[in-house]
Design a protein around this motif. Structure first.
Motif, mmCIF file in Angstrom:
data_model
loop_
_atom_site.group_PDB
_atom_site.id
_atom_site.type_symbol
_atom_site.label_atom_id
_atom_site.label_comp_id
_atom_site.label_asym_id
_atom_site.label_seq_id
_atom_site.Cartn_x
_atom_site.Cartn_y
_atom_site.Cartn_z
ATOM 1 N N ASP A 1 32.217 7.787 -26.082
ATOM 2 C CA ASP A 1 31.585 6.834 -26.973
ATOM 3 C C ASP A 1 30.149 7.301 -27.244
ATOM 4 O OD1 ASP A 1 31.166 4.621 -28.486
ATOM 5 O OD2 ASP A 1 31.387 3.165 -26.858
ATOM 6 N N TYR A 2 29.556 6.857 -28.337
ATOM 7 C CA TYR A 2 28.161 7.232 -28.596
ATOM 8 C C TYR A 2 27.229 6.275 -27.842
ATOM 9 C CZ TYR A 2 27.856 3.299 -31.889
ATOM 10 O OH TYR A 2 27.860 2.052 -32.445
ATOM 11 N N PRO A 3 26.041 6.714 -27.462
ATOM 12 C CA PRO A 3 25.123 5.835 -26.740
ATOM 13 C C PRO A 3 24.399 4.867 -27.666
ATOM 14 C CG PRO A 3 24.106 7.969 -27.056
ATOM 15 C CD PRO A 3 25.520 8.088 -27.577
ATOM 16 N N ASP A 4 23.820 3.835 -27.075
ATOM 17 C CA ASP A 4 22.901 2.963 -27.804
ATOM 18 C C ASP A 4 21.587 3.703 -28.034
ATOM 19 O OD1 ASP A 4 24.476 1.338 -25.566
ATOM 20 O OD2 ASP A 4 24.261 0.028 -27.293
ATOM 21 N N TYR A 5 20.730 3.100 -28.842
ATOM 22 C CA TYR A 5 19.381 3.631 -28.976
ATOM 23 C C TYR A 5 18.671 3.455 -27.635
ATOM 24 C CZ TYR A 5 14.595 4.354 -30.507
ATOM 25 O OH TYR A 5 13.312 4.835 -30.624
ATOM 26 N N MET A 6 18.124 4.555 -27.111
ATOM 27 C CA MET A 6 17.491 4.505 -25.796
ATOM 28 C C MET A 6 16.099 5.125 -25.835
ATOM 29 S SD MET A 6 20.344 5.182 -22.861
ATOM 30 C CE MET A 6 19.199 4.483 -21.646
ATOM 31 N N VAL A 7 15.233 4.570 -24.972
ATOM 32 C CA VAL A 7 13.878 5.092 -24.813
ATOM 33 C C VAL A 7 13.635 5.358 -23.336
ATOM 34 C CG1 VAL A 7 13.090 3.802 -26.828
ATOM 35 C CG2 VAL A 7 12.817 2.809 -24.538
ATOM 36 N N HIS A 8 12.627 6.185 -23.048
ATOM 37 C CA HIS A 8 12.239 6.423 -21.667
ATOM 38 C C HIS A 8 10.777 6.821 -21.611
ATOM 39 C CE1 HIS A 8 12.907 11.086 -21.638
ATOM 40 N NE2 HIS A 8 12.494 10.670 -22.805
ATOM 41 N N THR A 9 10.186 6.727 -20.424
ATOM 42 C CA THR A 9 8.813 7.146 -20.214
ATOM 43 C C THR A 9 8.630 7.519 -18.752
ATOM 44 O OG1 THR A 9 6.485 6.540 -20.473
ATOM 45 C CG2 THR A 9 7.981 4.799 -19.761
ATOM 46 N N ASN A 10 7.682 8.408 -18.487
ATOM 47 C CA ASN A 10 7.452 8.893 -17.128
ATOM 48 C C ASN A 10 5.964 9.003 -16.841
ATOM 49 O OD1 ASN A 10 10.253 9.825 -16.027
ATOM 50 N ND2 ASN A 10 10.177 10.603 -18.126
ATOM 51 N N SER A 11 5.586 8.632 -15.616
ATOM 52 C CA SER A 11 4.214 8.799 -15.139
ATOM 53 C C SER A 11 4.287 9.263 -13.685
ATOM 54 C CB SER A 11 3.428 7.487 -15.226
ATOM 55 O OG SER A 11 3.297 7.060 -16.568
ATOM 56 N N THR A 12 3.384 10.138 -13.301
ATOM 57 C CA THR A 12 3.400 10.673 -11.940
ATOM 58 C C THR A 12 2.088 10.385 -11.222
ATOM 59 O OG1 THR A 12 2.630 12.835 -12.721
ATOM 60 C CG2 THR A 12 5.011 12.508 -12.554
ATOM 61 N N GLN A 13 2.178 10.392 -9.886
ATOM 62 C CA GLN A 13 1.025 10.211 -9.009
ATOM 63 C C GLN A 13 0.245 8.935 -9.346
ATOM 64 O OE1 GLN A 13 0.200 12.344 -6.243
ATOM 65 N NE2 GLN A 13 2.325 12.896 -6.718
ATOM 66 N N ILE A 14 0.964 7.839 -9.426
ATOM 67 C CA ILE A 14 0.342 6.529 -9.642
ATOM 68 C C ILE A 14 -0.056 5.958 -8.284
ATOM 69 C CG2 ILE A 14 0.652 4.219 -10.581
ATOM 70 C CD1 ILE A 14 0.632 6.508 -12.658
ATOM 71 N N ASN A 15 -1.331 5.742 -8.091
ATOM 72 C CA ASN A 15 -1.848 5.261 -6.814
ATOM 73 C C ASN A 15 -2.028 3.750 -6.873
ATOM 74 O OD1 ASN A 15 -2.865 5.231 -4.218
ATOM 75 N ND2 ASN A 15 -4.940 5.791 -4.837
ATOM 76 N N VAL A 16 -1.206 3.020 -6.129
ATOM 77 C CA VAL A 16 -1.278 1.562 -6.085
ATOM 78 C C VAL A 16 -1.988 1.157 -4.796
ATOM 79 C CG1 VAL A 16 0.025 -0.582 -6.157
ATOM 80 C CG2 VAL A 16 0.883 1.437 -7.368
ATOM 81 N N GLN A 17 -3.126 0.463 -4.919
ATOM 82 C CA GLN A 17 -3.938 0.111 -3.765
ATOM 83 C C GLN A 17 -3.900 -1.381 -3.496
ATOM 84 O OE1 GLN A 17 -7.852 2.201 -3.659
ATOM 85 N NE2 GLN A 17 -7.262 2.952 -5.697
ATOM 86 N N ARG A 18 -4.011 -1.706 -2.236
ATOM 87 C CA ARG A 18 -4.012 -3.104 -1.827
ATOM 88 C C ARG A 18 -5.387 -3.715 -2.083
ATOM 89 N NH1 ARG A 18 -3.122 -5.379 4.316
ATOM 90 N NH2 ARG A 18 -2.718 -7.572 3.778
ATOM 91 N N ASP A 19 -5.401 -4.994 -2.522
ATOM 92 C CA ASP A 19 -6.626 -5.778 -2.715
ATOM 93 C C ASP A 19 -7.556 -5.174 -3.763
ATOM 94 O OD1 ASP A 19 -5.768 -7.548 -0.736
ATOM 95 O OD2 ASP A 19 -6.703 -6.351 0.853
ATOM 96 N N VAL A 20 -7.001 -4.422 -4.728
ATOM 97 C CA VAL A 20 -7.788 -3.915 -5.847
ATOM 98 C C VAL A 20 -7.356 -4.674 -7.098
ATOM 99 C CG1 VAL A 20 -8.300 -1.926 -7.303
ATOM 100 C CG2 VAL A 20 -8.070 -1.636 -4.825
ATOM 101 N N PRO A 21 -8.265 -5.419 -7.729
ATOM 102 C CA PRO A 21 -7.863 -6.236 -8.881
ATOM 103 C C PRO A 21 -7.651 -5.395 -10.140
ATOM 104 C CG PRO A 21 -10.229 -6.422 -8.518
ATOM 105 C CD PRO A 21 -9.685 -5.594 -7.381
#
Length: 318
Positions: A142-162
């Motif tokens: 079957d053919y696919p639906d219209y699809m999108v994607h995105t990528n990001s690397t080395q995302i630093n998520v810190q605690r108690d940083v607004p």
């Protein structure tokens, strides 16, 4: 996921998160307990159509860059705040509002992929035997639906940083194919039109700009326009191998009141100019000069022949 623990926890929040399935390393209990907040900020400037829902997968990485597990969030197409363990992540996101597509390979970011199921026809609209002969047994999907994607690397998520934010800018991960077949008489007698094209890529990996694999045939539905004697179709594919020597055959099936026929066309020329990164392929036959009335009330159905079609296929009926 032999070394990962599936928490099985599904959450619904007022912030727009529909569901969150969380996976963590068994030796990482302390880090997992230190939750942080980050806002997913979507930029839709590169897409043809904005999806209604996205799946955003966070893959935890250590200092050596190796994956240590993943967490994914199913979110609506707007800025959304989520809570996740503090740490460093590689992020891959794609739309999940699809009817034709299924995804797998979640255990590693590099293996997450999308594909479709085998195309199935029922009752009078069977074309498997003919496609098997013309495409030499190549799988028909079957053919696919219209699809999108995105990528990001080395995302630093810190605690108690607004006000921590990550900008996600999805782009198309499919190619649009437009089919235009003109100068076809007798379309007022047609009940259904379907088609297929071979040597199309059947699987695509989300974490890469343009990584596909497996040559397949893709089936689709087409539409008649009696007023201008044309048949058109628009569908999507995951990819096309940019090889000038690759052959592509378009087969169009016509089911009519009192007859049936199919038309094979060599459309390789339409793909010769294709290059990796292209998003659109046009298959245009402006002057076929075919009259479907010639194939009504003639037994089990005849093939509509074209001059450059291999003689071995002349006279095949279905």
């Amino acid at each position: 996921m032999r070394k990962l623990l599936i928490s099985g926890m599904m959450t619904v929040t007022l912030l727009g998160v529909l569901a969150s399935c969380q996976y963590k390393d068994l030796d990482d209990e302390d880090q997992w307990s230190r939750r942080a907040t980050i806002t997913l900020d979507f930029d839709w400037g590169l897409v043809d159509s904005i999806p209604s829902e996205m799946r955003v997968a966070f893959y935890s990485v250590n200092s050596g860059g190796y994956s240590q597990g993943y967490t994914f969030f199913d979110v609506l197409n707007r800025d959304t705040t989520v809570r996740i363990a503090a740490g460093t992540y590689d992020v891959t996101a794609w739309n999940r509002d699809c009817q034709h597509v299924f995804t797998s390979g979640y255990s590693a970011r590099e293996s997450v992929n999308a594909t479709t199921l085998s195309y199935s026809t029922h009752g009078l609209y069977v074309m498997d035997e003919i496609l098997d002969s013309i495409y030499n047994g190549q799988r028909v999907l079957d053919y696919p639906d219209y699809m999108v994607h995105t990528n990001s690397t080395q995302i630093n998520v810190q605690r108690d940083v607004p006000n921590q934010r990550i900008v996600l800018k999805p782009d198309s991960m499919v190619i649009t194919i437009d089919v235009r077949l003109k100068s076809i008489k007798g379309l007022d007698k047609v009940k259904s039109i379907r088609g297929a094209i071979n040597n199309i890529r059947g699987k695509r990996y989300m974490a890469f700009d343009n990584l596909t694999e497996e040559d397949v045939a893709v089936a689709f539905e087409a539409h008649p326009n009696v007023a201008d004697s044309s048949v058109t179709a628009r569908f999507w594919v995951f990819g096309v191998t940019p090889e000038e020597t690759r052959e592509h055959t378009l087969v169009t099936f016509f089911w009519m009141h009192g007859g049936r026929a199919f038309l094979p066309l060599d459309v390789s020329e339409a793909f010769k100019a294709y290059r990796a990164g292209d998003k659109h392929v046009i298959i245009d036959y402006p002057d076929l000069d075919i009259d479907l009335n010639d194939y009504i009330q003639k037994g089990s159905g005849l093939i509509v022949n074209v001059d450059d079609w291999n003689n071995e296929f002349h006279g095949i009926t279905f």
